[in-house]
Write an enzyme that holds these catalytic residues in place. Structure first.
Site, mmCIF file in Angstrom:
data_model
loop_
_atom_site.group_PDB
_atom_site.id
_atom_site.type_symbol
_atom_site.label_atom_id
_atom_site.label_comp_id
_atom_site.label_asym_id
_atom_site.label_seq_id
_atom_site.Cartn_x
_atom_site.Cartn_y
_atom_site.Cartn_z
ATOM 1 N N GLY A 299 -3.208 34.472 -16.718
ATOM 2 C CA GLY A 299 -2.806 34.980 -17.524
ATOM 3 C C GLY A 299 -3.631 36.599 -17.981
ATOM 4 O O GLY A 299 -4.083 36.763 -17.301
ATOM 5 N N SER A 300 -2.453 37.346 -19.406
ATOM 6 C CA SER A 300 -3.707 38.261 -19.185
ATOM 7 C C SER A 300 -4.639 38.146 -20.537
ATOM 8 O O SER A 300 -5.094 39.411 -20.574
ATOM 9 C CB SER A 300 -1.671 38.540 -20.479
ATOM 10 O OG SER A 300 -1.005 38.696 -20.357
#
Length: 606
Positions: A299-300
């Site tokens: 993810g981020s």
């Protein structure tokens, strides 16, 4: 009748002349020839009997010595040889970086039998199962009635069990001295230390990786982990799993100057004295190490590396602006922001607001091949270089196309293990030199391997961005007063099979502290958390992993000797300001970026 004639001719009591000082004659015995033969034969028989007694008592003595040294010896040579083949080698201790015992060996007795010498198998089974109720009577009966000369009954008995069996007095039973591995810290470092089997061979973790070393070198094997940090990590991860009804969690703390892993915990875990059998479903397998064997879309948290890559390339600068007013469409895919800002953003805003759109446009300035090369430099295209056998292979796209470049820029479409991530975070924040992660103490700081991945300037810029995320962005709950935490949250849907699973995500935080001079990197991931009333139903990285990190840092900071600092001190603001501090008397608009702001909304983005 044999006639024996005696005559006294002298008797020397002093052992001198035949005639003593008194002049009395020395007594003398005369025996005829037949009597002399009888006496000689008696003397020979006496010598033979004495020799026989000597040999007999010598054999008994040897048996007693053997019994004392080896907890009882086998009565047949074949049994003795079989027992000798199973005699394990002594394993060296395993200790933490401060010398705290993690694994050691104790002498134990193991019970075996020679079925040929068992007089009554039925009676033996009845007595043995009464002392050792865990034995299978059917299997034991089959063993004791077999034609074998050596069968194990029970390995590693307790002293009480050994004494009770000894008192049974069953012929054909014997004890073999062995070594039993003991783990004083129990579950605490199970995935790191691993365990060994009944034959003292390492079967997991450090025990398996250093099996030969532990057998051949008596010196304790010193690991890099710190038991004190392990306790804090495990406690907070267990709390997070319970609070968010997750299926598991993982966490690590690493020294970014050396690559030493100071803490590594994966839950659920297990008791290394009685490890469970492997399970088909890895997500719920207690033996599965999420830190090293699990590979996930991060993810981020990947935006740390996407931003570092863009800045390092020279194609992107901190003040460059990117259009994030509308989603990006490529083929049948649409890339959008979780909470769109719908505006043009500079690099700081893209990072702070965790904009997928802005991240994609930064990656487009660099291109797919340059992105792949940078990921290779970070070690994301191969197994992590770590001293345990349980290591997962990254999942990378092939071919590496433009659409892959786009999704990887915000942490999707590529899977790595948390230990991959930690090593790369350490190299990104420590000045740009990545040190391979290790579970062993590095005593000589002058011989620490390292690879430069970014410049010191880029590293300084990324540090400031990571601090901004904690002061103004999606990870305000990760802050720990005085420790200047910085990092990036991440939330990624889990891939199960060939598709993303519904309502199954990885919520994580990757960061470091103190950000003005980073010394320690920290990572927390929670596997499939569920939102709560307290989090307004959100289960993203900012709500789940970030507060867990804040709790951990507040407790381990003092243990690591990190001196708390005033986040509002002018020198700290100067060191971590994204933009130059405003000149005296200038407008207040430029001051906002330098003053920490606590957000009350928007923390559910990652």
């Amino acid at each position: 009748m044999t006639e024996i004639n005696y005559s006294l001719t002298g008797f020397d009591l002093a052992g001198g002349d035949r005639h003593g000082q008194s002049g009395r004659p020395e007594p003398r015995i005369r025996v005829n020839g037949r009597a002399a033969g009888a006496l000689a034969m008696g003397k020979s028989r006496l010598v033979v009997m004495m020799a026989a007694f000597t040999v007999g008592f010598g054999a008994v003595g040897a048996k007693l010595v053997d019994a004392t040294v080896s907890f009882g010896g086998a009565k047949e040579p074949s049994v003795a040889r079989a027992a000798a083949r199973t005699m394990p080698q002594v394993r060296a201790d395993i200790v933490d970086r401060n010398g705290v015992l993690l694994a050691t060996s104790l002498h134990t007795a193991s019970l075996f039998a020679d079925p040929k010498l068992i007089l009554d198998a039925n009676e033996a089974v009845q007595h043995l199962t009464r002392v050792l109720p865990e034995l299978d009577p059917v299997a034991l009966m089959a063993d004791l009635k077999s034609d074998k000369r050596f069968v194990w009954i029970k390995r590693n008995l307790s002293p009480r069990q050994q004494q009770e069996i000894f008192r049974l007095g069953i012929p054909g039973l014997n004890f073999q001295r062995e070594e039993r591995r003991v783990y004083p810290q129990g579950n605490l470092a199970a995935h790191v230390v691993g365990f060994s089997g009944v034959d003292n061979n390492g079967l997991m973790g450090i025990e398996q990786a250093f099996d030969t070393r532990l057998k051949e070198n008596d010196e304790p094997l010193r690991l890099s982990i710190d038991v004190r940090l392990q306790h804090v990590l495990r406690k907070e991860l267990v709390n997070a799993v319970e609070e968010f009804r997750a299926i598991g969690a993982a966490g690590m703390v690493m020294d970014v100057k050396t690559g030493e892993i100071l803490g590594m915990v994966s839950v659920p875990d297990f008791d290394p004295h009685a490890p469970p059998p492997p399970q088909e479903e890895q997500d719920t397998d207690p033996r599965f190490n999420r830190n090293t064997l699990g590979v996930y879309e991060m993810g981020s948290t990947f935006k740390i590396f996407n931003t570092a890559m863009a800045l390092e390339s020279g194609q992107v600068h901190m003040n460059d602006m990117f259009d994030a007013t509308r989603p990006i469409r490529i083929g049948r895919f649409t890339i959008s922001d979780f909470h769109p800002e719908n505006k043009w953003m500079d690099v700081a805003d893209v990072f702070k607001h965790s904009s997928n759109i802005g991240s994609v446009k930064m990656a487009m300035e660099v291109g797919p091949q340059a992105q792949k090369d940078f990921m290779a430099k970070l070690g994301f295209l191969r197994q992590a270089n770590l001293e345990v056998p349980e290591r997962g292979w990254p999942m990378v796209p092939n071919p590496w196309r433009e659409v892959n470049m786009m999704t990887i820029s915000f942490g999707h479409g590529m899977s790595v293990s948390p230990v991959h991530l930690m090593a790369a975070v350490g190299g990104t924040v420590n000045g740009g030199v990545m040190h391979p992660a290790t579970l062993l103490v590095r005593d000589n700081v002058n011989e620490i391997p390292g690879t430069r991945i970014i410049s010191e300037k880029t590293s300084d810029q990324v540090r400031k961005l990571m601090r901004l995320v904690v002061t103004e962005g999606t990870a305000t709950k990760a802050d720990a007063a005085g420790y200047l935490v910085g990092g990036k949250t991440g939330t990624a849907d889990k891939v199960k099979g060939r598709s993303y699973a519904a309502n199954a995500r990885i919520s994580s935080f990757a960061g470091a502290f103190p950000m003005n001079d980073p010394r320690y990197a920290i990572y927390v991931m929670v596997d499939e958390p569920k939102g709560t009333k307290k989090t307004f139903g959100f289960a993203t990285g900012g709500w789940v992993a970030a507060p867990t990190v804040g709790n951990i840092v507040a407790q381990i900071g003092p243990l690591l000797g990190v001196k708390p600092q005033d986040a509002n001190a002018p020198e700290i603001i100067q060191a971590l300001a994204i933009r130059p501090p405003p000149a005296p008397g200038s407008g207040t608009g430029a001051q906002v970026a330098a003053i920490p702001v606590t957000m009350t909304s928007g923390e559910d983005r990652d």
